[in-house]
Design a protein around this motif. Structure first.
Motif, PDB file in Angstrom:
ATOM      1  N   VAL A 195       0.761  -7.080   4.979  1.00 23.25           N
ATOM      2  CA  VAL A 195       0.655  -5.812   4.248  1.00 23.25           C
ATOM      3  C   VAL A 195       1.950  -5.030   4.453  1.00 23.25           C
ATOM      4  O   VAL A 195       2.455  -4.932   5.572  1.00 23.25           O
ATOM      5  CB  VAL A 195      -0.536  -4.955   4.766  1.00 23.25           C
ATOM      6  CG1 VAL A 195      -0.657  -3.659   3.954  1.00 23.25           C
ATOM      7  CG2 VAL A 195      -1.840  -5.732   4.686  1.00 23.25           C
TER       8      VAL A 195
ATOM      9  N   MET B 107     -10.426  -3.791  -1.395  1.00 22.12           N
ATOM     10  CA  MET B 107     -10.670  -5.135  -0.849  1.00 22.12           C
ATOM     11  C   MET B 107     -11.820  -5.818  -1.604  1.00 22.12           C
ATOM     12  O   MET B 107     -11.723  -6.996  -1.960  1.00 22.12           O
ATOM     13  CB  MET B 107     -10.997  -5.055   0.651  1.00 22.12           C
ATOM     14  CG  MET B 107      -9.888  -4.477   1.480  1.00 22.12           C
ATOM     15  SD  MET B 107      -8.346  -5.415   1.372  1.00 22.12           S
ATOM     16  CE  MET B 107      -7.266  -4.378   2.318  1.00 22.12           C
TER      17      MET B 107
ATOM     18  N   HIS C  47       3.575  -1.300   3.983  1.00 24.21           N
ATOM     19  CA  HIS C  47       3.199   0.102   3.756  1.00 24.21           C
ATOM     20  C   HIS C  47       4.417   0.924   3.407  1.00 24.21           C
ATOM     21  O   HIS C  47       5.430   0.874   4.117  1.00 24.21           O
ATOM     22  CB  HIS C  47       2.583   0.706   5.022  1.00 24.21           C
ATOM     23  CG  HIS C  47       1.233   0.159   5.336  1.00 24.21           C
ATOM     24  ND1 HIS C  47       0.077   0.699   4.810  1.00 24.21           N
ATOM     25  CD2 HIS C  47       0.847  -0.880   6.120  1.00 24.21           C
ATOM     26  CE1 HIS C  47      -0.960   0.012   5.272  1.00 24.21           C
ATOM     27  NE2 HIS C  47      -0.522  -0.953   6.063  1.00 24.21           N
TER      28      HIS C  47
ATOM     29  N   TYR D  12      -1.850   0.362  -4.950  1.00 29.62           N
ATOM     30  CA  TYR D  12      -1.677  -0.933  -4.296  1.00 29.62           C
ATOM     31  C   TYR D  12      -1.228  -1.993  -5.296  1.00 29.62           C
ATOM     32  O   TYR D  12      -1.445  -1.860  -6.510  1.00 29.62           O
ATOM     33  CB  TYR D  12      -2.985  -1.377  -3.618  1.00 29.62           C
ATOM     34  CG  TYR D  12      -4.109  -1.618  -4.599  1.00 29.62           C
ATOM     35  CD1 TYR D  12      -4.870  -0.554  -5.071  1.00 29.62           C
ATOM     36  CD2 TYR D  12      -4.396  -2.897  -5.079  1.00 29.62           C
ATOM     37  CE1 TYR D  12      -5.888  -0.757  -5.985  1.00 29.62           C
ATOM     38  CE2 TYR D  12      -5.409  -3.110  -5.998  1.00 29.62           C
ATOM     39  CZ  TYR D  12      -6.154  -2.032  -6.443  1.00 29.62           C
ATOM     40  OH  TYR D  12      -7.150  -2.220  -7.365  1.00 29.62           O
TER      41      TYR D  12
ATOM     42  N   ILE E  68       0.856  -1.204   0.000  1.00 27.64           N
ATOM     43  CA  ILE E  68       0.000   0.000   0.000  1.00 27.64           C
ATOM     44  C   ILE E  68       0.883   1.242   0.000  1.00 27.64           C
ATOM     45  O   ILE E  68       1.797   1.360   0.804  1.00 27.64           O
ATOM     46  CB  ILE E  68      -0.891   0.036   1.271  1.00 27.64           C
ATOM     47  CG1 ILE E  68      -1.841  -1.163   1.311  1.00 27.64           C
ATOM     48  CG2 ILE E  68      -1.646   1.351   1.385  1.00 27.64           C
ATOM     49  CD1 ILE E  68      -3.015  -1.068   0.376  1.00 27.64           C
TER      50      ILE E  68
ATOM     51  N   MET F 133       1.573  -6.202   9.629  1.00 29.43           N
ATOM     52  CA  MET F 133       1.916  -5.134   8.677  1.00 29.43           C
ATOM     53  C   MET F 133       3.337  -4.642   8.930  1.00 29.43           C
ATOM     54  O   MET F 133       3.794  -4.605  10.065  1.00 29.43           O
ATOM     55  CB  MET F 133       0.959  -3.963   8.840  1.00 29.43           C
ATOM     56  CG  MET F 133      -0.479  -4.406   8.742  1.00 29.43           C
ATOM     57  SD  MET F 133      -1.560  -3.115   8.247  1.00 29.43           S
ATOM     58  CE  MET F 133      -3.107  -3.990   8.553  1.00 29.43           C
TER      59      MET F 133
ATOM     60  N   LEU G   3      -9.923   2.112   0.346  1.00 31.45           N
ATOM     61  CA  LEU G   3      -9.406   0.795   0.705  1.00 31.45           C
ATOM     62  C   LEU G   3     -10.526  -0.255   0.721  1.00 31.45           C
ATOM     63  O   LEU G   3     -10.315  -1.407   0.316  1.00 31.45           O
ATOM     64  CB  LEU G   3      -8.690   0.843   2.055  1.00 31.45           C
ATOM     65  CG  LEU G   3      -7.717  -0.312   2.245  1.00 31.45           C
ATOM     66  CD1 LEU G   3      -6.559  -0.233   1.266  1.00 31.45           C
ATOM     67  CD2 LEU G   3      -7.164  -0.326   3.663  1.00 31.45           C
TER      68      LEU G   3
ATOM     69  N   CYS H 284      -6.214  -0.153   6.852  1.00 36.07           N
ATOM     70  CA  CYS H 284      -5.883  -1.579   6.698  1.00 36.07           C
ATOM     71  C   CYS H 284      -6.140  -2.325   7.999  1.00 36.07           C
ATOM     72  O   CYS H 284      -6.646  -3.450   7.994  1.00 36.07           O
ATOM     73  CB  CYS H 284      -4.426  -1.750   6.320  1.00 36.07           C
ATOM     74  SG  CYS H 284      -4.167  -1.786   4.582  1.00 36.07           S
ATOM     75  N   GLN H 285      -5.763  -1.693   9.121  1.00 39.78           N
ATOM     76  CA  GLN H 285      -5.970  -2.356  10.419  1.00 39.78           C
ATOM     77  C   GLN H 285      -7.443  -2.645  10.644  1.00 39.78           C
ATOM     78  O   GLN H 285      -7.806  -3.678  11.195  1.00 39.78           O
ATOM     79  CB  GLN H 285      -5.454  -1.467  11.552  1.00 39.78           C
ATOM     80  CG  GLN H 285      -3.948  -1.531  11.726  1.00 39.78           C
ATOM     81  CD  GLN H 285      -3.461  -0.626  12.843  1.00 39.78           C
ATOM     82  OE1 GLN H 285      -4.047   0.434  13.077  1.00 39.78           O
ATOM     83  NE2 GLN H 285      -2.407  -1.023  13.523  1.00 39.78           N
TER      84      GLN H 285
END
Ligand code: ADP
Length: 414
Positions: free
Chosen positions: A88, A68, A90, A15, A6, A143, A64, A134-135
């Motif tokens: 993931v 997904m 970042h 992404y 990301i 991550m 995001l 993302c979390q």
């Protein structure tokens, strides 16, 4: 292992989903103009039709969500469920003095990234939004943060301390940080692989020439100096950024134009560089076309850009007391046959000779110097996403191994 990479900008989210078993990109995409009415989302799955969606995306979380949904979509998807995302990675622009390598993200890391917002106000807030989004969608997935600044954290103090009152370094951490570290590190390692020489034995000048541009001196695998500084404004003339100028110009312009510091900052970042000189464009393709049609200022902008690159290569050679390899990468470095030729012609004192036939390529890994050339000159397309994905995989695997070892130790001890 599937790694989702990301890269969040202030109004964009890029992404890639990469299968790390074969390092194949299985889907990639981009959400642009986040927060505006005409947001644009493009999702490109490997071996399937591209998905394009128009319509407002209010924030990074919504962008995001769409990423997904698209990844698991029946028609455009590439995985059956989000459980197939193992990690993931970042891209984080600024890690300050906190991080000299990539790291597993926890609350402490997010706090450190937040502390760097003051010195990277345009980038770090968007990076944090990406991590948080993302979390919320993948709460159990590990991550990793990969910092643009990390590779340069081992520069010696003589390279990173500015000749300012030392207290500003102590109080505010005003110093050279350097950027594009992930790209410089990736192409330097790639060069060592291609030449079959350990990176620890090489002196490399890496030229990342895109809209933003920087040159790094890499000695024995470590960045020892770089042209960008406290911010990505220092150094070369760029698309819209002025690069290094006499700092007195700032106060002079404030007085003359009756503008405040913020407005000067905007001029230096957005209205300068080759755009400012030419008045035509920040894009080198447009400049070449205009120059070929006799536009004096477009030609001047190109001449100034090439001249600054040549001088910065010389500086990097001086910093390393020699050079074995010069690398060209990023949009202009990978594509512009003319710029590469002109820059290298100005370096003949180093014994550099370019093979025009080999130089006539774009976006390919090629050695463009002749066999007689005293310095090898390579074109290496950068791949920051792959570098991020590899770091992510390595860190996740090493943490898993650490966990297995500590679990077994616990068992043995009880
Ligand atoms: P960034 O990631 O910093 O936005 P890129 O690395 O994508 O930038 O580089 C973009 C720049 O590369 C463009 O502004 C353009 O000037 C230059 N570029 C791309 N293709 C060519 C080409 N064929 N010839 C010359 N310049 C090119």
């Amino acid at each position: 292992m599937n790694v989702l990479v990301i890269n969040c900008g202030s109004s964009s989210l890029k992404y890639q989903l990469i299968n790390m078993e074969n390092e194949k990109v299985i889907a990639k995409g981009l959400a642009e103009k986040i927060g505006l009415e005409d947001s644009l989302f493009t999702h490109t799955p490997e071996g399937k039709y591209k998905l394009v969606k128009k319509g407002k995306l209010n924030d990074h979380q919504e962008a995001l969500n769409l990423v997904m949904e698209s990844l698991v979509d029946e028609k455009f998807g590439v995985i059956k469920s989000l459980e197939e995302i193992d990690a993931v990675g970042h891209r984080i622009v600024h890690g300050g003095e906190f991080y000299s390598e990539s790291t597993l993200i926890d609350e402490e890391v997010i706090e450190a990234i937040e502390k760097c917002v003051e010195i990277a106000p345009l980038h770090n807030p968007a990076n944090i939004l990406g991590v948080r989004a993302c979390q919320s969608l993948l709460p159990e997935v590990p991550m990793v943060a990969v910092f643009d600044t990390a590779f340069h954290q081992n520069m010696p103090a003589e390279a990173y301390i500015y000749p300012l009152p030392y207290e500003y370094y102590e109080k505010y951490k005003v110093r050279k940080y350097g950027f594009h570290g992930t790209s410089h590190r990736y192409v330097a390692n790639r060069a060592a692989d291609l030449l079959g020489i350990p990176i620890e034995q090489l002196k490399i000048t890496s030229c990342h020439l895109g809209n933003g541009a920087s040159i790094t001196a890499i000695k024995n695998g470590k960045s020892i100096d770089t042209t960008m500084g406290f911010t990505p404004l220092e150094g070369l003339a760029m698309g819209t950024r002025c690069g290094s100028i006499d700092p007195s110009i700032v106060t002079y312009l404030q007085d003359k134009e009756n503008i405040d510091a913020h407005e000067v900052d905007q001029i230096l970042n957005k209205k300068s560089g080759v755009l400012g000189i030419s008045g035509v464009s920040s894009d080198f393709r447009d400049l070449e076309e205009a120059a070929n049609n006799g536009n004096y200022r477009a030609q001047l902008a190109l001449d100034i850009f090439n001249y600054k690159v040549k001088k910065a290569i010389g500086t990097s050679v001086a910093a390393m007391n020699g050079v074995d390899v010069i690398i060209f990468t990023a949009g202009l470095g990978e594509n512009s046959i003319t710029n590469r030729k002109i820059i290298c012609e100005g370096l003949s004192y180093l014994g550099i000779e370019i093979d025009d036939e080999k130089n006539a390529i774009r976006r390919e890994e090629v050695e463009i110097s002749t066999p007689e050339s005293k310095v090898k000159v390579l074109v290496i397309p950068t791949d920051e996403e792959m570098a991020i994905a590899r770091d992510t995989k390595d860190i996740i695997l090493s943490h898993s191994i650490d966990r297995i070892i500590s679990d077994s130790l616990d068992k043995a001890l009880h």
